[in-house]
Design a protein around this motif. Structure first.
Motif, PDB file in Angstrom:
ATOM      1  N   LYS A  61      10.977  -6.516   0.841  1.00 33.42           N
ATOM      2  CA  LYS A  61      10.232  -5.429   0.206  1.00 33.42           C
ATOM      3  C   LYS A  61      10.970  -4.922  -1.039  1.00 33.42           C
ATOM      4  O   LYS A  61      10.396  -4.826  -2.129  1.00 33.42           O
ATOM      5  CB  LYS A  61      10.001  -4.287   1.185  1.00 33.42           C
ATOM      6  CG  LYS A  61       9.117  -3.190   0.596  1.00 33.42           C
ATOM      7  CD  LYS A  61       9.268  -1.851   1.305  1.00 33.42           C
ATOM      8  CE  LYS A  61       8.724  -1.867   2.697  1.00 33.42           C
ATOM      9  NZ  LYS A  61       8.661  -0.472   3.266  1.00 33.42           N
ATOM     10  N   GLU A  81      10.687   3.118   0.183  1.00 35.49           N
ATOM     11  CA  GLU A  81      10.294   4.055   1.224  1.00 35.49           C
ATOM     12  C   GLU A  81       8.890   4.600   1.003  1.00 35.49           C
ATOM     13  O   GLU A  81       8.284   5.162   1.912  1.00 35.49           O
ATOM     14  CB  GLU A  81      11.281   5.215   1.290  1.00 35.49           C
ATOM     15  CG  GLU A  81      12.687   4.809   1.711  1.00 35.49           C
ATOM     16  CD  GLU A  81      12.680   4.145   3.082  1.00 35.49           C
ATOM     17  OE1 GLU A  81      11.989   4.663   3.983  1.00 35.49           O
ATOM     18  OE2 GLU A  81      13.338   3.094   3.244  1.00 35.49           O
ATOM     19  N   GLU A  82       8.365   4.446  -0.205  1.00 34.64           N
ATOM     20  CA  GLU A  82       7.041   4.979  -0.520  1.00 34.64           C
ATOM     21  C   GLU A  82       5.931   3.943  -0.336  1.00 34.64           C
ATOM     22  O   GLU A  82       4.750   4.270  -0.506  1.00 34.64           O
ATOM     23  CB  GLU A  82       7.015   5.494  -1.966  1.00 34.64           C
ATOM     24  CG  GLU A  82       7.925   6.689  -2.207  1.00 34.64           C
ATOM     25  CD  GLU A  82       7.842   7.190  -3.636  1.00 34.64           C
ATOM     26  OE1 GLU A  82       7.042   6.605  -4.422  1.00 34.64           O
ATOM     27  OE2 GLU A  82       8.558   8.150  -3.970  1.00 34.64           O
ATOM     28  N   TRP A  83       6.309   2.707   0.012  1.00 35.02           N
ATOM     29  CA  TRP A  83       5.305   1.636   0.060  1.00 35.02           C
ATOM     30  C   TRP A  83       5.387   0.865   1.365  1.00 35.02           C
ATOM     31  O   TRP A  83       6.466   0.661   1.917  1.00 35.02           O
ATOM     32  CB  TRP A  83       5.490   0.666  -1.126  1.00 35.02           C
ATOM     33  CG  TRP A  83       5.265   1.330  -2.441  1.00 35.02           C
ATOM     34  CD1 TRP A  83       6.187   1.931  -3.230  1.00 35.02           C
ATOM     35  CD2 TRP A  83       4.003   1.491  -3.084  1.00 35.02           C
ATOM     36  NE1 TRP A  83       5.600   2.462  -4.347  1.00 35.02           N
ATOM     37  CE2 TRP A  83       4.251   2.202  -4.290  1.00 35.02           C
ATOM     38  CE3 TRP A  83       2.699   1.109  -2.790  1.00 35.02           C
ATOM     39  CZ2 TRP A  83       3.231   2.529  -5.174  1.00 35.02           C
ATOM     40  CZ3 TRP A  83       1.678   1.435  -3.684  1.00 35.02           C
ATOM     41  CH2 TRP A  83       1.956   2.143  -4.851  1.00 35.02           C
ATOM     42  N   GLU A  84       4.206   0.471   1.847  1.00 38.07           N
ATOM     43  CA  GLU A  84       4.104  -0.369   3.039  1.00 38.07           C
ATOM     44  C   GLU A  84       3.856  -1.816   2.617  1.00 38.07           C
ATOM     45  O   GLU A  84       3.028  -2.082   1.741  1.00 38.07           O
ATOM     46  CB  GLU A  84       2.944   0.089   3.934  1.00 38.07           C
ATOM     47  CG  GLU A  84       3.120   1.468   4.542  1.00 38.07           C
ATOM     48  CD  GLU A  84       4.054   1.463   5.737  1.00 38.07           C
ATOM     49  OE1 GLU A  84       4.570   0.372   6.090  1.00 38.07           O
ATOM     50  OE2 GLU A  84       4.287   2.546   6.298  1.00 38.07           O
ATOM     51  N   THR A 141       0.846  -1.185   0.000  1.00 33.87           N
ATOM     52  CA  THR A 141       0.000   0.000   0.000  1.00 33.87           C
ATOM     53  C   THR A 141       0.887   1.242   0.000  1.00 33.87           C
ATOM     54  O   THR A 141       1.992   1.246   0.573  1.00 33.87           O
ATOM     55  CB  THR A 141      -0.915   0.027   1.241  1.00 33.87           C
ATOM     56  OG1 THR A 141      -0.099   0.062   2.424  1.00 33.87           O
ATOM     57  CG2 THR A 141      -1.812  -1.192   1.275  1.00 33.87           C
ATOM     58  N   LYS A 142       0.389   2.274  -0.619  1.00 33.12           N
ATOM     59  CA  LYS A 142       1.165   3.505  -0.737  1.00 33.12           C
ATOM     60  C   LYS A 142       1.073   4.303   0.552  1.00 33.12           C
ATOM     61  O   LYS A 142      -0.021   4.538   1.081  1.00 33.12           O
ATOM     62  CB  LYS A 142       0.653   4.339  -1.904  1.00 33.12           C
ATOM     63  CG  LYS A 142       1.597   5.473  -2.286  1.00 33.12           C
ATOM     64  CD  LYS A 142       1.283   6.019  -3.660  1.00 33.12           C
ATOM     65  CE  LYS A 142       2.364   6.987  -4.107  1.00 33.12           C
ATOM     66  NZ  LYS A 142       2.143   7.466  -5.493  1.00 33.12           N
ATOM     67  N   LYS A 143       2.235   4.717   1.054  1.00 32.63           N
ATOM     68  CA  LYS A 143       2.261   5.492   2.292  1.00 32.63           C
ATOM     69  C   LYS A 143       1.540   6.825   2.077  1.00 32.63           C
ATOM     70  O   LYS A 143       1.734   7.496   1.072  1.00 32.63           O
ATOM     71  CB  LYS A 143       3.695   5.745   2.721  1.00 32.63           C
ATOM     72  CG  LYS A 143       4.432   4.506   3.194  1.00 32.63           C
ATOM     73  CD  LYS A 143       5.848   4.840   3.643  1.00 32.63           C
ATOM     74  CE  LYS A 143       6.576   3.597   4.134  1.00 32.63           C
ATOM     75  NZ  LYS A 143       7.971   3.897   4.538  1.00 32.63           N
ATOM     76  N   GLY A 144       0.720   7.190   3.054  1.00 38.12           N
ATOM     77  CA  GLY A 144       0.019   8.458   3.005  1.00 38.12           C
ATOM     78  C   GLY A 144      -1.266   8.435   2.215  1.00 38.12           C
ATOM     79  O   GLY A 144      -2.082   9.362   2.321  1.00 38.12           O
TER      80      GLY A 144
END
Length: 980
Positions: free
Chosen positions: A568, A579-582, A528-531
């Motif tokens: 990841k 860093e942009e993805w969970e 999932t995309k952070k933010g």
């Protein structure tokens, strides 16, 4: 019919008789002998030889049609119970009967290996050693779970095989195999890529003990003692007489009051405004209080508030429109120290789930802790009003005033301090008019046996009403539409009631919760995309290249690859910034695992199903909400239809009195113990004798009766073995040249062949067995065998004896193959007794084809008359035997009076004295004398007893006038000829 000597000078003709010869033992000794047959089947590779046989026929005009029963996987965490035995034996009888009727019947056993029960066992081991699961590397923990499952698979495999269950045991399917984990992840990715996967926040059944969401199939209901409270909500607006009136709610979950966001009413109910006019000394209600209540419940509520009749008055009706216009205050509104936490308006909302059967006619609504409550808010678009007040251990979170840290249930599932704390605070705030306790049915986890709660928590769901992909599918656009179409049009249900049950469940079910907050399973392989919000279009990463890298890793390393360092970045590749993805670390519900088995068993394996669809799923009736259900949803989301063409359900096992089995009651029946005492064939026979569509009873007396039935069948087969000893093709007689009695038995065999085949096709094992058992005991042992013993033992090489032996041979081949799917060990023993050899086995045979011309309805009608008349004769002779007039029926020569000319003609056309096993018989149409013996159920037949005249033949024991007139002086003419 055995020759004995009456004195020292009478010749002994015993050695001249054709007595049955067989070494087949009367005593079965199944517990000791069955393992030898299991070892033999493994040695000669029965299952694979049947597959080779089918493959060899594939290129011919007689190719075997495939039949695939897909095994619902048992869970790998304990010894088998009697329900396991019932299930696997039923499956085995299906597979074997289909194979012997000409199919290529495949059976790949499997196991469910992931999930909470195994994880829980490992955690228990940690706790016993003083370890904390959270301190253990997740991959190491998962490996311990894997080893635990492997150990139980080996144990259960041996226990299943001991029951005589055939299958691909050396290569079963396991949900934890690397290949299986890869395909499960691939099936999940289809939900991801087609847009049916979403993350939502809604109340789910949550186990505070196990710290995870649970599916409906993981829930069972038990009595539970709950608090009950009656809480008044003050109205803050409305007409003059409703200003400051109190809407009273009733709940059994006081801990949900802090999360209240509305009060629901039903516009179709009658409501009234009630005023308190007097109170006893101890009462929370006060004079002048005005309560809004459903009229049907008002008296009960006010009585619960300790008011006595005459202490209240009804002021007026209250219309639904007035209720809908009200705004209420939360009971904790303005509470000192709450810092305004509950200082919000509580609306009145309509809901048709509100009833006046119990409570107050109003329902306290906490959308984070109730399914109806949540649905009501969803309809209004009020998702921003959801609360997140309760954590995974059922504890109030730190932001909740007064109650932070208090738990609804403790770590063992016992009541925590939350309920009483909420009740005490309500009392302090004047927010209670009554309280109590009640016992009611309440959901519990079937694993921990602890109560569960409804808890709002972020979870991953499969949307069952959202179009799947482009929505183009012949069976419907959505998962629900496809499932309902499959149930109605694509699946045959046995029994048919199964259709209604699954249809109603799927028709009413909510979206499928796919996620579990545990470690042992296949992870939800997505990012999932952070933010981003779950509603944002780019919230979920959908990239086929990323998916492919994940699947490749799972194929090589299993699902552990998801948890390894650097996973990841490895899966995202160079295209995405880690860093942009969970990375999602929830695991898939194990029902998704087992629901996906059609993909890695039926579709992926060479020995699966050619079209990826099973001919049959067979499980207990509880699997309508379990495996049948999850398999249907999963397949409808990936292949657009049910993964099965047929579903068979069986009931539960109960003790002899019809009680549920329980170790604490000591009424359980362990398969292992039955096998040790009686043998597996007795357990299999119990299954065949039972109506599996209902609950089945088992216990010592039932097993004893089953063993008795077995002995009678065994005696039938033993007699047949003796009768056909040394039978060769040179002895065979064409049916056209047989006596009528033999042709009648062939007719019955033709009828039975249809019964057996149609019964096995419909999985009606009870019906098949009952027909065969009655045939063996009534028509063979008590009729045909009894009649033909004389010819078999005493005739020389006559056409009659050859015909009888030919029929005995035919009976042997049919009975062994008809009964082989049920009595797998005994029919193998019978077969090998006659056809020994390293490659010999009844289970390599098919049920023989039956010539159409064996059916002879006119002959059967004639012999029905003969048998009816015979019943009267044998009953008449039994009276004489009981009265000690005769010792055996051969001492009689009765006169039979027959009123019906057609029956009389039929009796005269056969050797009726042989049919009745008498030395002679007289047949007449003269009116029967008054003393004639009659049977009420056989009208028009009377028997007058007469003793046989002549001397007793010392070889066949018939009493005949010609005895003493032949070369062998104490024999009859027939025996004299046989002696030569």
């Amino acid at each position: 019919m055995c020759a004995d000597t009456t004195d020292q000078t009478t010749p002994d003709y015993k050695d001249t008789l054709n007595l049955p010869k067989t070494d087949f033992p009367m005593r079965a000794g199944l517990p000791k002998r069955e393992p030898d047959w299991l070892a033999r089947w493994e040695r000669i590779g029965i299952y694979d030889r049947l597959r080779d046989k089918a493959a060899g026929a594939a290129g011919s005009d007689q190719a075997r049609p495939p039949f695939t029963l897909h095994d619902g996987p048992p869970y790998a965490n304990g010894h088998l119970h009697i329900g396991h035995a019932l299930n696997k034996i039923l499956k085995d009888m299906v597979v074997r009967s289909q194979q012997m009727m000409g199919h290529d019947a495949r059976y790949i056993p499997g196991w469910d290996c992931h999930g909470l029960p195994i994880e829980w066992k490992i955690e228990e081991q940690y706790r016993a050693k003083g370890k904390n699961k959270d301190d253990i590397d997740v991959v190491d923990f998962r490996q311990e779970c894997r080893r635990f499952a492997e150990g139980w698979i080996d144990i259960q495999r041996d226990e299943f095989q001991r029951l005589g269950v055939t299958g691909k045991w050396e290569k079963p399917y396991l949900t934890m195999d690397y290949r299986a984990e890869r395909i499960i992840a691939e099936e999940f990715q289809k939900f991801l890529m087609t847009g049916t996967l979403y993350q939502g926040s809604k109340p789910v059944m949550w186990s505070p003990v196990e710290k995870t969401a649970l599916a409906e199939a993981e829930i069972e209901y038990h009595d539970h003692k709950s608090h009950t409270i009656w809480v008044p909500f003050n109205a803050t607006n409305g007409n003059d007489d409703l200003q400051d009136a109190k809407v009273v709610i009733w709940t059994t979950t006081p801990w949900t009051i802090p999360s209240n966001k509305a009060v629901a009413y039903n516009p179709s109910l009658a409501y009234g405004l009630y005023e308190v006019t007097g109170t006893p000394e101890e009462c929370w209600a006060k004079i002048g209080d005005r309560y809004l209540l459903a009229d049907a419940l008002a008296e009960d509520v006010l009585t619960k508030a300790r008011l006595e009749p005459g202490m209240w008055t009804r002021l007026r009706d209250v219309a639904a429109e007035e209720l809908g216009a009200l705004t209420l205050a939360h009971p904790f509104r303005g509470a000192e120290g709450a810092d305004g936490f509950w200082d919000y308006d509580v609306p009145m909302i309509d809901g048709d789930y509100v009833t006046d059967d119990a409570g107050t006619g109003f329902v306290h609504t906490a959308p984070s802790h109730g399914a109806d409550d949540y649905d009501n808010f969803v309809r209004r678009g009020w998702m921003d009003r959801m609360t997140h007040n309760v954590g995974e251990e059922s504890e109030f979170l730190p932001h909740v005033p007064f109650f932070a840290g208090l738990r609804v249930l403790d770590h063992k599932g016992k009541e925590g301090k939350a309920n009483t704390a909420v009740i005490d605070k309500l009392v302090e705030c004047g927010g209670l008019i009554a309280r109590g306790r009640m016992t009611h049915s309440y959901p519990h986890s079937w694993r921990s046996k602890a109560p569960v709660i409804y808890r709002n928590t972020p979870q991953w769901f499969a949307a069952i009403d959202r179009p799947v992909g482009d929505g183009q599918d012949e069976h419907g656009q959505t998962i629900r539409q496809r499932a309902l179409t499959s149930i109605d049009k694509l699946v045959k249900w046995t029994p048919q009631t199964g259709r209604n049950r699954l249809y109603s469940m799927i028709d009413a079910r909510p979206d499928w919760v796919l996620s579990r907050q545990r470690a042992w399973g296949v992870p939800l392989t997505c990012f999932t995309k952070k933010g981003a919000l779950p509603t944002d279009p780019d919230f979920l990463l959908r990239d086929e290249a990323v998916n492919a890298r994940i699947l490749q890793a799972f194929e090589e390393e299993g699902a552990d690859a998801w948890y390894k360092p650097g996973a990841k970045a490895r899966f995202l590749g160079n295209e995405y910034d880690p860093e942009e993805w969970e990375q999602v670390f929830d695991i898939l519900d194990v029902w998704f695992d087992s629901g996906s088995t059609h993909a890695f068993v039926l579709r992926d394996r060479e020995d699966g199903s050619k079209d990826g669809i099973a001919d049959l799923y067979l499980e207990g009736t509880d699997q309508h909400r379990g495996w049948f259900h999850s398999s249907m949803l999963q397949a409808c989301g990936t292949i657009g239809r049910a993964p099965y063409r047929g579903v068979l359900t069986h009931g539960f096992t109960l003790d002899e009195k019809g009680n549920k089995m329980s170790k604490s009651l000591g009424n359980t029946v362990a398969p292992e113990e039955v096998v040790k005492q009686y043998g597996a064939d007795i357990l299999r026979l119990w299954v065949a004798q039972s109506d599996y569509t209902a609950d089945l009873r088992i216990g010592p007396e039932i097993l004893k009766n089953t063993a008795d039935s077995y002995r009678r069948l065994r005696n039938t087969m033993r007699y047949l073995l003796g009768a056909v000893s040394h039978f060769t093709e040179a002895d065979r007689v064409d049916p056209a040249d047989m006596p009528e009695l033999e042709r009648y038995i062939l007719h019955r065999l033709a009828e039975l062949d249809h019964v057996v085949r149609s019964g096995y096709k419909a999985y009606n094992f009870q019906g098949v067995f009952q027909q065969l058992f009655n045939f063996c005991t009534v028509e063979l042992s008590a009729f045909y065998f009894d009649i033909r013993k004389d010819a078999l033992y005493c005739d020389g090489d006559t056409a009659r004896r050859r015909a009888a032996r030919t029929v005995m041979d035919i009976l042997f081949h049919r009975l062994t193959t008809w009964l082989a799917p049920v009595l797998v060990f005994t029919m193998e023993e019978v077969w090998l007794e006659r056809f020994p050899g390293d490659d010999s086995s009844v289970h390599l045979q098919d049920i023989p084809d039956t010539p159409a011309d064996w059916l002879d309805e006119p002959l059967a009608a004639k012999w029905a008359k003969v048998r009816r008349a015979r019943r009267v004769v044998t009953a008449a002779l039994e009276v004489q035997r009981t009265d000690k007039v005769i010792g055996a029926s051969l001492e009689a020569a009765p006169i039979v009076h027959v009123r019906d000319p057609e029956m009389l003609k039929a009796l005269k056309s056969v050797a009726f004295e042989d049919i009745c096993i008498t030395s002679a018989i007289g047949l007449t149409g003269d009116p029967m004398p008054a003393e004639a013996f009659r049977l009420p159920e056989v009208d028009g037949v009377g028997v007058v007893f007469e003793m046989a005249e002549g001397e007793k033949c010392q070889r066949c024991w018939k009493i005949l006038p010609d005895v003493g007139q032949h070369a062998h002086p104490v024999t009859c003419g027939r025996c004299n000829s046989a002696l030569g």
